[in-house]
Design a protein around this motif. Sequence first.
Motif, PDB file in Angstrom:
ATOM      1  N   SER A 162      -4.486   0.574  -7.439  1.00  0.00           N
ATOM      2  CA  SER A 162      -5.912   0.538  -7.147  1.00  0.00           C
ATOM      3  C   SER A 162      -6.558   1.893  -7.417  1.00  0.00           C
ATOM      4  O   SER A 162      -6.011   2.938  -7.046  1.00  0.00           O
ATOM      5  CB  SER A 162      -6.139   0.137  -5.684  1.00  0.00           C
ATOM      6  N   LYS A 166      -9.219   2.868  -6.002  1.00  0.00           N
ATOM      7  CA  LYS A 166      -9.965   3.237  -4.805  1.00  0.00           C
ATOM      8  C   LYS A 166      -9.076   3.093  -3.579  1.00  0.00           C
ATOM      9  O   LYS A 166      -8.359   2.120  -3.435  1.00  0.00           O
ATOM     10  CB  LYS A 166     -11.209   2.356  -4.652  1.00  0.00           C
ATOM     11  N   ALA A 167      -9.172   4.086  -2.684  1.00  0.00           N
ATOM     12  CA  ALA A 167      -8.358   4.080  -1.474  1.00  0.00           C
ATOM     13  C   ALA A 167      -9.038   3.294  -0.366  1.00  0.00           C
ATOM     14  O   ALA A 167     -10.259   3.146  -0.336  1.00  0.00           O
ATOM     15  CB  ALA A 167      -8.103   5.511  -1.001  1.00  0.00           C
ATOM     16  N   THR A 168      -8.206   2.787   0.544  1.00  0.00           N
ATOM     17  CA  THR A 168      -8.696   2.164   1.773  1.00  0.00           C
ATOM     18  C   THR A 168      -8.061   2.909   2.939  1.00  0.00           C
ATOM     19  O   THR A 168      -6.901   3.334   2.859  1.00  0.00           O
ATOM     20  CB  THR A 168      -8.331   0.677   1.842  1.00  0.00           C
ATOM     21  N   ASN A 197      -5.344   7.544   4.048  1.00  0.00           N
ATOM     22  CA  ASN A 197      -5.818   6.847   2.856  1.00  0.00           C
ATOM     23  C   ASN A 197      -4.655   6.158   2.157  1.00  0.00           C
ATOM     24  O   ASN A 197      -3.629   6.786   1.867  1.00  0.00           O
ATOM     25  CB  ASN A 197      -6.499   7.817   1.896  1.00  0.00           C
ATOM     26  N   GLN A 198      -4.818   4.870   1.905  1.00  0.00           N
ATOM     27  CA  GLN A 198      -3.793   4.065   1.255  1.00  0.00           C
ATOM     28  C   GLN A 198      -4.355   3.457  -0.025  1.00  0.00           C
ATOM     29  O   GLN A 198      -5.529   3.108  -0.093  1.00  0.00           O
ATOM     30  CB  GLN A 198      -3.322   2.939   2.188  1.00  0.00           C
ATOM     31  N   PHE A 199      -3.495   3.327  -1.039  1.00  0.00           N
ATOM     32  CA  PHE A 199      -3.879   2.707  -2.299  1.00  0.00           C
ATOM     33  C   PHE A 199      -3.060   1.428  -2.491  1.00  0.00           C
ATOM     34  O   PHE A 199      -1.835   1.444  -2.346  1.00  0.00           O
ATOM     35  CB  PHE A 199      -3.638   3.655  -3.480  1.00  0.00           C
ATOM     36  N   GLU A 200      -3.743   0.357  -2.825  1.00  0.00           N
ATOM     37  CA  GLU A 200      -3.062  -0.921  -3.038  1.00  0.00           C
ATOM     38  C   GLU A 200      -2.334  -0.913  -4.375  1.00  0.00           C
ATOM     39  O   GLU A 200      -2.850  -0.400  -5.370  1.00  0.00           O
ATOM     40  CB  GLU A 200      -4.069  -2.070  -3.018  1.00  0.00           C
ATOM     41  N   VAL A 254       0.846   8.516  -4.392  1.00  0.00           N
ATOM     42  CA  VAL A 254       0.318   7.653  -5.441  1.00  0.00           C
ATOM     43  C   VAL A 254       0.193   8.385  -6.777  1.00  0.00           C
ATOM     44  O   VAL A 254       0.301   7.779  -7.851  1.00  0.00           O
ATOM     45  CB  VAL A 254      -1.051   7.069  -5.012  1.00  0.00           C
ATOM     46  N   ASN A 279       0.843  -1.199   0.000  1.00  0.00           N
ATOM     47  CA  ASN A 279       0.000   0.000   0.000  1.00  0.00           C
ATOM     48  C   ASN A 279       0.873   1.241   0.000  1.00  0.00           C
ATOM     49  O   ASN A 279       1.901   1.283   0.696  1.00  0.00           O
ATOM     50  CB  ASN A 279      -0.925   0.018   1.225  1.00  0.00           C
ATOM     51  N   GLU A 313      -1.625   8.279  -0.148  1.00  0.00           N
ATOM     52  CA  GLU A 313      -2.278   9.084  -1.179  1.00  0.00           C
ATOM     53  C   GLU A 313      -1.427  10.279  -1.610  1.00  0.00           C
ATOM     54  O   GLU A 313      -1.598  10.804  -2.713  1.00  0.00           O
ATOM     55  CB  GLU A 313      -3.630   9.581  -0.686  1.00  0.00           C
TER      56      GLU A 313
END
Length: 377
Positions: free
Chosen positions: A258, A260-262, A268-271, A229, A223, A226
């Motif tokens: 990804s 969409k962020a989680t 906020n993290q992006f895979e 990314v 991950n 944000e």
Amino acid sequence: MKKYIKLFLAALVALVFIGTFVFLWKKSQPQEVRYQELTPTEQDIRRTTIITGKIEPRNEVNVKPQISGIISELMKEPGQYVQQGEVIAKVKVIPDMGALSAAESRVRLADINLRQAETDYERTLSLHAQQLVSDEEHEKAHQLLRQAQEEKAAAADALQVVREGVSRSNASASSTLIRSTISGVILDIPVKVGNSVINSNTFNDGTTIATVANMNDLIFRGNIDETEVGQLVVGVPMSITIGALQDLTLDATLEYISPKATEAGGANQFEIKAAVNLFSQTADRPTLRAGYSANAEIVLAQADHVMAVPESAIEFSGDSTFVYVASGTDGDKPRYERRPVVIGLSDGVNIEIKSGITLKDKLRGPQIITEEETDNE
């Protein structure tokens, strides 16, 4: 005698007082400030980020039974390589009583129909020999006999499937033999002989007999924040370092970001996923195992063959940046001129200088700490 002792003590007190006064006076005097001198150099500046993640197989599948029953035999162990279609385990069927009763009833009914069809056919055959029935009626009776025979065989097979999970006619494709659906390494067999297993249906996912993965096709999964990314693009190279194998570095290529962020830890993290290049390594490289923790280094920005100086030589004032350039001496002390510069990319240690100075200029660097200052600290 007492007179001499008093004189000695008075002299000692006076000496301590004078010494303390001299020490404090010296300490209060301004110290000469000296600086290191730096020269701009031409170098490559790279700003990188480190992403924490894991090494995983790209294709990892759970092998599940097609029928419910009890594990009667395990043919493989974790770590072994299996080909697609190779048997991993055997399942002994525990028949459902309702299905068993229906199958037995079907066999009895098929047997009754077969005996009646045989009687009708023998009667028709005798009459046909006396030319008392037509050829059409004889052929019809023969057809009904063959249908009854087929129904009896199908009912017997169905009964055997309910009882044992396999019939004589489809023994090669038996659902009691749990086969690997892909070629790869068995990562885990979470069941033991004697465990009950169920097949996948509308109400549950079924029991996993084994987990199989292709360990020649691995990916890095992690991950990224944000704030970084937006500087990534698919296809950029990465360098993978595995925590358990510090001497091993793998090349990888970013292949997925990804959309969409989680949220993780309030941020906020992006895979991301990257394809690991195993073929660039030597044949004696250590065995890679699924789930290894790893760090990926990605170059976010890069400037090649640019003029750079240590970031400690830069003075930041609002939106402006300055350096101090040597402009001669003032007695035996160097004199520096404050000069504005335009900066570029920084890697946290060195920073790009786009304009304002040349490679021949000498700059004022960090202050030199003398031994006396160190002792005072």
